[in-house]
Design a protein around this motif. Structure first.
Motif, PDB file in Angstrom:
ATOM      1  N   TYR A 192       0.832  -1.204   0.000  1.00  0.00           N
ATOM      2  CA  TYR A 192       0.000   0.000   0.000  1.00  0.00           C
ATOM      3  C   TYR A 192       0.868   1.256   0.000  1.00  0.00           C
ATOM      4  O   TYR A 192       1.896   1.316   0.690  1.00  0.00           O
ATOM      5  CB  TYR A 192      -0.925   0.002   1.214  1.00  0.00           C
ATOM      6  N   ALA A 193       0.436   2.247  -0.760  1.00  0.00           N
ATOM      7  CA  ALA A 193       1.207   3.483  -0.903  1.00  0.00           C
ATOM      8  C   ALA A 193       1.284   4.277   0.394  1.00  0.00           C
ATOM      9  O   ALA A 193       2.178   5.104   0.567  1.00  0.00           O
ATOM     10  CB  ALA A 193       0.611   4.351  -2.013  1.00  0.00           C
ATOM     11  N   ASN A 194       0.344   4.033   1.322  1.00  0.00           N
ATOM     12  CA  ASN A 194       0.370   4.772   2.600  1.00  0.00           C
ATOM     13  C   ASN A 194       1.162   4.042   3.686  1.00  0.00           C
ATOM     14  O   ASN A 194       1.140   4.448   4.847  1.00  0.00           O
ATOM     15  CB  ASN A 194      -1.059   5.051   3.081  1.00  0.00           C
ATOM     16  N   SER A 195       1.866   2.979   3.329  1.00  0.00           N
ATOM     17  CA  SER A 195       2.654   2.252   4.318  1.00  0.00           C
ATOM     18  C   SER A 195       3.814   3.107   4.819  1.00  0.00           C
ATOM     19  O   SER A 195       4.536   3.716   4.016  1.00  0.00           O
ATOM     20  CB  SER A 195       3.212   0.961   3.712  1.00  0.00           C
ATOM     21  N   PRO A 196       4.044   3.166   6.139  1.00  0.00           N
ATOM     22  CA  PRO A 196       5.159   3.950   6.664  1.00  0.00           C
ATOM     23  C   PRO A 196       6.516   3.301   6.397  1.00  0.00           C
ATOM     24  O   PRO A 196       7.552   3.933   6.579  1.00  0.00           O
ATOM     25  CB  PRO A 196       4.874   3.998   8.174  1.00  0.00           C
ATOM     26  N   MET A 197       6.509   2.040   5.936  1.00  0.00           N
ATOM     27  CA  MET A 197       7.765   1.318   5.733  1.00  0.00           C
ATOM     28  C   MET A 197       8.370   1.548   4.351  1.00  0.00           C
ATOM     29  O   MET A 197       9.485   1.109   4.084  1.00  0.00           O
ATOM     30  CB  MET A 197       7.549  -0.186   5.941  1.00  0.00           C
ATOM     31  N   ILE A 198       7.652   2.206   3.449  1.00  0.00           N
ATOM     32  CA  ILE A 198       8.211   2.435   2.116  1.00  0.00           C
ATOM     33  C   ILE A 198       8.717   3.872   2.001  1.00  0.00           C
ATOM     34  O   ILE A 198       8.306   4.762   2.734  1.00  0.00           O
ATOM     35  CB  ILE A 198       7.185   2.113   1.005  1.00  0.00           C
ATOM     36  N   THR A 199       9.613   4.088   1.060  1.00  0.00           N
ATOM     37  CA  THR A 199      10.247   5.388   0.900  1.00  0.00           C
ATOM     38  C   THR A 199       9.349   6.348   0.122  1.00  0.00           C
ATOM     39  O   THR A 199       8.414   5.934  -0.574  1.00  0.00           O
ATOM     40  CB  THR A 199      11.579   5.248   0.151  1.00  0.00           C
ATOM     41  N   THR A 200       9.677   7.627   0.220  1.00  0.00           N
ATOM     42  CA  THR A 200       8.958   8.642  -0.550  1.00  0.00           C
ATOM     43  C   THR A 200       9.112   8.391  -2.045  1.00  0.00           C
ATOM     44  O   THR A 200       8.169   8.546  -2.826  1.00  0.00           O
ATOM     45  CB  THR A 200       9.482  10.036  -0.194  1.00  0.00           C
ATOM     46  N   ALA A 201      10.318   7.973  -2.458  1.00  0.00           N
ATOM     47  CA  ALA A 201      10.564   7.684  -3.871  1.00  0.00           C
ATOM     48  C   ALA A 201       9.662   6.561  -4.354  1.00  0.00           C
ATOM     49  O   ALA A 201       9.147   6.602  -5.488  1.00  0.00           O
ATOM     50  CB  ALA A 201      12.032   7.312  -4.084  1.00  0.00           C
ATOM     51  N   CYS A 202       9.440   5.569  -3.506  1.00  0.00           N
ATOM     52  CA  CYS A 202       8.546   4.461  -3.859  1.00  0.00           C
ATOM     53  C   CYS A 202       7.102   4.952  -3.980  1.00  0.00           C
ATOM     54  O   CYS A 202       6.398   4.612  -4.934  1.00  0.00           O
ATOM     55  CB  CYS A 202       8.659   3.357  -2.808  1.00  0.00           C
ATOM     56  N   LYS A 203       6.673   5.764  -3.033  1.00  0.00           N
ATOM     57  CA  LYS A 203       5.311   6.296  -3.064  1.00  0.00           C
ATOM     58  C   LYS A 203       5.058   7.134  -4.307  1.00  0.00           C
ATOM     59  O   LYS A 203       3.942   7.156  -4.847  1.00  0.00           O
ATOM     60  CB  LYS A 203       5.050   7.146  -1.819  1.00  0.00           C
ATOM     61  N   ASN A 204       6.111   7.833  -4.769  1.00  0.00           N
ATOM     62  CA  ASN A 204       5.960   8.785  -5.863  1.00  0.00           C
ATOM     63  C   ASN A 204       6.431   8.254  -7.212  1.00  0.00           C
ATOM     64  O   ASN A 204       6.493   9.009  -8.182  1.00  0.00           O
ATOM     65  CB  ASN A 204       6.720  10.074  -5.541  1.00  0.00           C
ATOM     66  N   CYS A 205       6.774   6.962  -7.291  1.00  0.00           N
ATOM     67  CA  CYS A 205       7.334   6.433  -8.543  1.00  0.00           C
ATOM     68  C   CYS A 205       6.309   6.418  -9.673  1.00  0.00           C
ATOM     69  O   CYS A 205       6.666   6.448 -10.851  1.00  0.00           O
ATOM     70  CB  CYS A 205       7.920   5.043  -8.321  1.00  0.00           C
ATOM     71  N   GLU A 206       5.043   6.347  -9.317  1.00  0.00           N
ATOM     72  CA  GLU A 206       3.941   6.434 -10.268  1.00  0.00           C
ATOM     73  C   GLU A 206       2.679   6.710  -9.467  1.00  0.00           C
ATOM     74  O   GLU A 206       2.725   6.766  -8.234  1.00  0.00           O
ATOM     75  CB  GLU A 206       3.804   5.140 -11.088  1.00  0.00           C
ATOM     76  N   SER A 207       1.568   6.892 -10.132  1.00  0.00           N
ATOM     77  CA  SER A 207       0.307   7.136  -9.419  1.00  0.00           C
ATOM     78  C   SER A 207      -0.302   5.794  -9.027  1.00  0.00           C
ATOM     79  O   SER A 207      -0.746   5.026  -9.882  1.00  0.00           O
ATOM     80  CB  SER A 207      -0.655   7.923 -10.311  1.00  0.00           C
ATOM     81  N   TRP A 208      -0.307   5.489  -7.722  1.00  0.00           N
ATOM     82  CA  TRP A 208      -0.814   4.189  -7.274  1.00  0.00           C
ATOM     83  C   TRP A 208      -1.239   4.259  -5.817  1.00  0.00           C
ATOM     84  O   TRP A 208      -0.815   5.132  -5.060  1.00  0.00           O
ATOM     85  CB  TRP A 208       0.244   3.105  -7.459  1.00  0.00           C
ATOM     86  N   SER A 209      -2.090   3.341  -5.401  1.00  0.00           N
ATOM     87  CA  SER A 209      -2.500   3.237  -4.009  1.00  0.00           C
ATOM     88  C   SER A 209      -2.292   1.829  -3.458  1.00  0.00           C
ATOM     89  O   SER A 209      -2.047   1.641  -2.275  1.00  0.00           O
ATOM     90  CB  SER A 209      -3.969   3.641  -3.835  1.00  0.00           C
ATOM     91  N   GLU A 210      -2.380   0.818  -4.341  1.00  0.00           N
ATOM     92  CA  GLU A 210      -2.256  -0.571  -3.923  1.00  0.00           C
ATOM     93  C   GLU A 210      -1.655  -1.386  -5.055  1.00  0.00           C
ATOM     94  O   GLU A 210      -1.977  -1.167  -6.223  1.00  0.00           O
ATOM     95  CB  GLU A 210      -3.639  -1.128  -3.558  1.00  0.00           C
ATOM     96  N   LYS A 211      -0.762  -2.314  -4.701  1.00  0.00           N
ATOM     97  CA  LYS A 211      -0.151  -3.191  -5.700  1.00  0.00           C
ATOM     98  C   LYS A 211      -0.125  -4.625  -5.199  1.00  0.00           C
ATOM     99  O   LYS A 211       0.024  -4.866  -3.998  1.00  0.00           O
ATOM    100  CB  LYS A 211       1.280  -2.734  -6.031  1.00  0.00           C
ATOM    101  N   ASP A 212      -0.238  -5.567  -6.124  1.00  0.00           N
ATOM    102  CA  ASP A 212      -0.032  -6.966  -5.776  1.00  0.00           C
ATOM    103  C   ASP A 212       1.439  -7.155  -5.426  1.00  0.00           C
ATOM    104  O   ASP A 212       2.320  -6.574  -6.070  1.00  0.00           O
ATOM    105  CB  ASP A 212      -0.409  -7.879  -6.941  1.00  0.00           C
ATOM    106  N   MET A 213       1.702  -7.971  -4.414  1.00  0.00           N
ATOM    107  CA  MET A 213       3.067  -8.200  -3.931  1.00  0.00           C
ATOM    108  C   MET A 213       3.542  -9.566  -4.411  1.00  0.00           C
ATOM    109  O   MET A 213       2.939 -10.601  -4.085  1.00  0.00           O
ATOM    110  CB  MET A 213       3.085  -8.138  -2.410  1.00  0.00           C
TER     111      MET A 213
END
Length: 284
Positions: A108-129
């Motif tokens: 999830y894009a709102n996860s505190p464990m991912i980086t800002t660069a990851c959140k902003n790499c494209e427009s997304w809110s949820e991805k399959d892992m």
């Protein structure tokens, strides 16, 4: 756009079981992990046979929107598609170390464990892992097995892990006469001693069992083979993937080069409920 089926086909058509040793740094295990990461990038980008460094960089840039680091999941994100976490194991049955990041059915894009660069790499809110789990026996460069498996096939819902994490953190916060600091980890206690000079950092170290053990009821590891590739996903995920890629796989299955199997697997949230899934197998 790349996907798990294209990667599977690329491995079958261009099988390379020797993982390049990356010589940067002194930690052999980390270096072998980086070699596996390079291999995974190549099979998704179809650059296993591309020798020109500039051309390869351009193809990788067109394939991925994000490449992470050792401390923050995921390792890769396919453009407009799945997140990928890569794990190297020296034993085929050993548990998978996830460190401070609990198992993820989805990213999830709102996860505190991912980086800002990851959140902003494209427009997304949820991805399959997607987890890529490679077995390279200690002291060798030979990839003996590779699992490509989606998190929602074996990782429980986020709330299961968050509940444990929150309960531990809340318990730590009930200790009197110490100072707490906000942290992404389980907690950090400052000024533990009377002089106020000792801090305690509290980290979670998450592990999850190996798919070879988890799914022994649908796939039996074949000790006689030099290499085996196993992919597992929900049937609905398989059916959402491009028809042309599924047709290529199914032609390979007709020629007995691979197996495309319908299986039923235990739900990670309710093991007595079985989920329809697709299992792909390639062995040599």
């Amino acid at each position: 756009m790349s996907n798990i089926l294209k990667a599977f086909i690329n491995i079958v058509n261009n099988h390379q079981s020797n993982i390049e040793t990356i010589t940067q740094g002194n930690n052999r295990a980390n270096n072998m992990g980086e070699g596996l990461e390079s291999y995974i990038k190549d099979v998704f980008a179809n650059t296993l046979t591309v020798d020109n460094p500039q051309k390869k960089l351009e193809i990788l840039s067109d394939t991925f929107s994000y490449q992470g680091n050792k401390n923050n999941p995921p390792d890769l994100i396919l453009k407009n598609s799945d997140a990928i976490e890569i794990k190297k194991l020296e034993s085929k049955n050993s548990a998978i170390a996830l460190n401070s990041s609990y198992p993820k059915a989805k990213l999830y894009a709102n996860s505190p464990m991912i980086t800002t660069a990851c959140k902003n790499c494209e427009s997304w809110s949820e991805k399959d892992m997607l987890y890529a789990i490679g077995h390279l026996p200690k002291g060798t460069q030979q990839l003996k097995s590779l699992w490509l498996i989606y998190g929602d096939c074996f990782c429980a819902d986020m709330e299961i892990y968050e509940r444990i994490k929150s309960t531990i953190s809340q318990g730590i916060n009930t200790i009197s006469d110490v100072e707490f600091t906000e942290t992404k980890e389980l907690g950090k206690v400052k000024k533990v001693d009377p002089l106020g000079i000792t801090d305690l950092r509290i980290r979670g170290m998450w592990h999850i069992a190996n798919p070879t053990k988890i799914f022994d009821y649908v796939y039996e590891y074949d000790e006689s083979k030099d290499f085996q590739l196993i992919a597992l996903m929900k049937k609905e995920k398989y059916e959402e993937l491009p028809l042309e890629d599924r047709q290529v796989l199914e032609r390979l299955a007709l020629n007995n080069e691979i197996e495309v199997l319908d299986v039923r697997i235990k739900s990670p949230d309710n093991p007595v409920r079985l989920m329809e899934a697709t299992l792909l197998v390639f062995k040599i």
